[in-house]
Design a protein around this motif. Structure first.
Motif, mmCIF file in Angstrom:
data_model
loop_
_atom_site.group_PDB
_atom_site.id
_atom_site.type_symbol
_atom_site.label_atom_id
_atom_site.label_comp_id
_atom_site.label_asym_id
_atom_site.label_seq_id
_atom_site.Cartn_x
_atom_site.Cartn_y
_atom_site.Cartn_z
ATOM 1 N N LEU A 40 -11.052 82.496 30.782
ATOM 2 C CA LEU A 40 -12.143 82.049 30.524
ATOM 3 C C LEU A 40 -12.743 81.015 31.523
ATOM 4 C CD1 LEU A 40 -12.028 81.463 26.803
ATOM 5 C CD2 LEU A 40 -13.441 83.080 27.871
ATOM 6 N N LEU A 41 -11.878 80.681 32.608
ATOM 7 C CA LEU A 41 -11.971 79.600 33.493
ATOM 8 C C LEU A 41 -13.337 79.840 34.490
ATOM 9 C CD1 LEU A 41 -11.229 77.035 34.994
ATOM 10 C CD2 LEU A 41 -9.569 78.217 36.350
ATOM 11 N N PRO A 42 -13.466 81.501 34.808
ATOM 12 C CA PRO A 42 -14.715 81.426 35.637
ATOM 13 C C PRO A 42 -16.051 81.031 34.910
ATOM 14 C CG PRO A 42 -13.285 83.286 35.756
ATOM 15 C CD PRO A 42 -12.702 82.639 34.528
ATOM 16 N N ARG A 43 -16.147 81.198 33.574
ATOM 17 C CA ARG A 43 -17.122 80.761 32.795
ATOM 18 C C ARG A 43 -17.492 79.325 32.705
ATOM 19 N NH1 ARG A 43 -15.890 85.178 28.209
ATOM 20 N NH2 ARG A 43 -16.937 87.017 29.183
ATOM 21 N N TRP A 44 -16.297 78.550 32.677
ATOM 22 C CA TRP A 44 -16.303 77.150 32.786
ATOM 23 C C TRP A 44 -16.715 76.674 33.842
ATOM 24 C CZ3 TRP A 44 -16.952 74.496 28.458
ATOM 25 C CH2 TRP A 44 -16.211 75.044 27.428
ATOM 26 N N GLU A 45 -16.453 77.377 34.971
ATOM 27 C CA GLU A 45 -16.532 77.015 36.607
ATOM 28 C C GLU A 45 -18.162 77.266 36.409
ATOM 29 O OE1 GLU A 45 -15.392 78.254 40.877
ATOM 30 O OE2 GLU A 45 -15.490 79.885 39.558
ATOM 31 N N ASP A 91 0.829 90.470 40.937
ATOM 32 C CA ASP A 91 -0.643 90.225 41.111
ATOM 33 C C ASP A 91 -0.964 89.573 39.663
ATOM 34 O OD1 ASP A 91 -0.565 91.071 43.674
ATOM 35 O OD2 ASP A 91 -1.218 92.871 43.095
ATOM 36 N N LEU A 92 -1.801 88.589 39.485
ATOM 37 C CA LEU A 92 -2.409 88.054 38.295
ATOM 38 C C LEU A 92 -3.589 88.888 38.179
ATOM 39 C CD1 LEU A 92 -2.651 84.409 39.170
ATOM 40 C CD2 LEU A 92 -1.021 85.128 37.635
ATOM 41 N N PRO A 93 -3.615 89.125 36.484
ATOM 42 C CA PRO A 93 -4.706 90.019 36.120
ATOM 43 C C PRO A 93 -6.129 89.597 36.421
ATOM 44 C CG PRO A 93 -3.555 88.983 34.096
ATOM 45 C CD PRO A 93 -2.655 88.963 35.326
ATOM 46 N N ASP A 94 -6.918 90.531 36.568
ATOM 47 C CA ASP A 94 -8.413 89.956 36.844
ATOM 48 C C ASP A 94 -9.187 89.754 35.654
ATOM 49 O OD1 ASP A 94 -10.944 89.730 37.707
ATOM 50 O OD2 ASP A 94 -11.108 91.977 38.843
ATOM 51 N N PRO A 95 -9.692 88.608 35.261
ATOM 52 C CA PRO A 95 -10.613 88.099 34.106
ATOM 53 C C PRO A 95 -11.591 89.097 33.953
ATOM 54 C CG PRO A 95 -9.900 86.234 35.158
ATOM 55 C CD PRO A 95 -9.252 87.397 36.259
ATOM 56 N N ASP A 96 -12.059 89.458 34.992
ATOM 57 C CA ASP A 96 -13.335 90.168 35.078
ATOM 58 C C ASP A 96 -13.381 91.810 34.708
ATOM 59 O OD1 ASP A 96 -15.166 87.982 35.787
ATOM 60 O OD2 ASP A 96 -14.674 88.357 38.085
ATOM 61 N N ALA A 97 -12.100 92.143 34.681
ATOM 62 C CA ALA A 97 -11.727 93.371 34.396
ATOM 63 C C ALA A 97 -11.695 93.986 33.023
ATOM 64 C CB ALA A 97 -10.169 93.967 34.931
ATOM 65 N N GLY A 98 -12.100 93.215 32.045
ATOM 66 C CA GLY A 98 -12.286 93.464 30.641
ATOM 67 C C GLY A 98 -11.268 92.531 29.733
ATOM 68 N N THR A 135 -20.865 79.552 25.186
ATOM 69 C CA THR A 135 -21.862 78.851 24.731
ATOM 70 C C THR A 135 -22.206 77.876 26.048
ATOM 71 O OG1 THR A 135 -21.605 78.882 22.662
ATOM 72 C CG2 THR A 135 -22.670 76.971 23.231
ATOM 73 N N ALA A 136 -20.795 77.497 26.540
ATOM 74 C CA ALA A 136 -21.177 76.494 27.988
ATOM 75 C C ALA A 136 -21.811 77.034 29.049
ATOM 76 C CB ALA A 136 -19.680 76.168 28.323
ATOM 77 N N VAL A 137 -21.748 78.379 29.156
ATOM 78 C CA VAL A 137 -22.768 79.028 30.028
ATOM 79 C C VAL A 137 -24.051 78.879 29.872
ATOM 80 C CG1 VAL A 137 -23.235 81.289 31.137
ATOM 81 C CG2 VAL A 137 -20.908 80.715 30.874
ATOM 82 N N ALA A 138 -24.475 79.218 28.332
ATOM 83 C CA ALA A 138 -25.774 79.025 28.098
ATOM 84 C C ALA A 138 -26.249 77.797 28.234
ATOM 85 C CB ALA A 138 -25.873 79.451 26.440
#
Length: 341
Positions: free
Chosen positions: A144-149, A117-124, A71-74
């Motif tokens: 969710l941090l990339p969406r808040w960014e 290696d940290l998991p990739d949030p964009d990988a699902g 919703t923040a992205v919206a």
């Protein structure tokens, strides 16, 4: 941000239904209507988006983390299309602060349980093993941090938000971003740089080859590449010093015109202490001396080109000349400056 879809219903109908579902804590219905909003966004009229931004932002404190970030992205997308960011930004920054804290905790737990290696949030969606290792709340913060960014940068593109941002909140967010960056090795550059943008900031530029000085004022400049081009436009294009002036198009894309065009560097940017100021950084790298940022302009040691433009395409920037320093004043300033290292 771009939302696509073929829904023909009014965007505000989905917003109204979503508001009701959130307040009634009907998660399944809220998720369905959130997707409906996304699907109708490209057909929404400007007045709908202007109205929807603050309404959606007001829902953020009462939502679970996943839908909250979406919703923040919206909300950010509504701001990009004309919604008043000052009615939305506080709720978005509160969510960002929570996500940064959880992401920092995730990085700590990840390191404490073996690192790697940290998991990739964009990988699902996160794997069950990831949730078990770090805990759901911490994992959600990282995921969710990339969406808040994305949502926060949309707010910070607007000067009214940047100038009204409480210094303590800005400092706290910057500190939290740096913690996550150092712990994760991940570069949240857009968020970091957007929080560093200066507005109505004095800049004293000393052109060492000619012994001349200039007091300027910068606003909305995302990185030093942009500042470098605008310095050449104001000082060389303005006839104050000799050299290659940027074309009108090169200067325009660094202010508010869309796109990028090739340019060539004109100066070597140096601090009063003699250290180079790299184009890859931001104007905050320029040190403050006696209350003003001071930058020495030397001849470039080699030719360097880059795409002229803005690091933040949605952020208008500018650099204006306020006055030319007198010869004695300039001589005093240059006398305090070390040669380049």
């Amino acid at each position: 941000m771009i939302f696509t879809g073929k829904g023909r219903e009014r965007f505000l109908d989905a917003v109204a239904g979503f508001e009701t579902a959130v307040r009634e804590r009907d998660g399944e219905r809220a998720q369905r209507l959130l997707q409906a909003m996304y699907g109708r966004f490209d057909r929404a009229e400007e007045h709908e988006l202007v109205a929807a931004g603050p309404r959606l932002a007001a829902l953020l404190p009462d939502m679970p983390e996943g839908p909250r970030a979406l919703t923040a992205v919206a909300v950010g997308a509504c701001v990009e299309r004309g919604a008043d960011p000052t009615l939305c930004d506080l709720y978005v920054f509160q969510g960002l602060a929570g996500a940064l804290a959880s992401a920092g905790e995730f990085c700590e737990r990840w390191e404490a349980t073996g690192g790697g290696d940290l998991p990739d949030p964009d990988a699902g969606d996160p794997e069950p093993a990831v949730l078990e290792r770090a805990g759901q709340d911490a994992v959600l913060g990282w995921w969710l941090l990339p969406r808040w960014e994305m949502a926060s940068v949309a707010m910070l593109n607007r000067p009214a938000v940047r100038t009204a941002l409480e210094p303590a909140l800005r400092t706290g967010l910057l500190d939290a971003v740096r913690v996550v960056q150092e712990a994760s090795g991940h570069d949240f550059k857009c968020l970091h740089y957007s929080l560093l943008v200066l507005d109505d900031e004095p800049l004293l530029a000393l052109h060492r080859p000619t012994g001349t000085g200039y007091l300027l004022r910068m606003t909305g400049i995302g990185d030093t590449f942009q500042l470098h081009t605008l310095l050449a436009d104001v000082l060389i294009g303005g006839g104050h010093v000799s050299g290659r002036a940027p074309s009108p198009q090169e200067a325009a894309v660094c202010r508010n015109a869309p796109g990028q065009v090739p340019t060539t560097g004109t100066f070597n940017l140096v601090t009063p202490g003699g250290e180079w100021v790299w184009n890859e950084g931001t104007p905050t790298d320029i040190p403050v001396v006696d209350g003003v940022r001071v930058l020495v302009l030397d001849p470039p040691p080699y030719e360097r080109g880059w795409p002229a433009g803005r690091f933040f395409p949605g952020m208008a920037g500018d650099l204006v000349l306020e006055r030319v320093l007198g010869a004695d004043e300039t001589r005093q300033w240059l006398g305090r400056c070390a040669p380049p290292k």
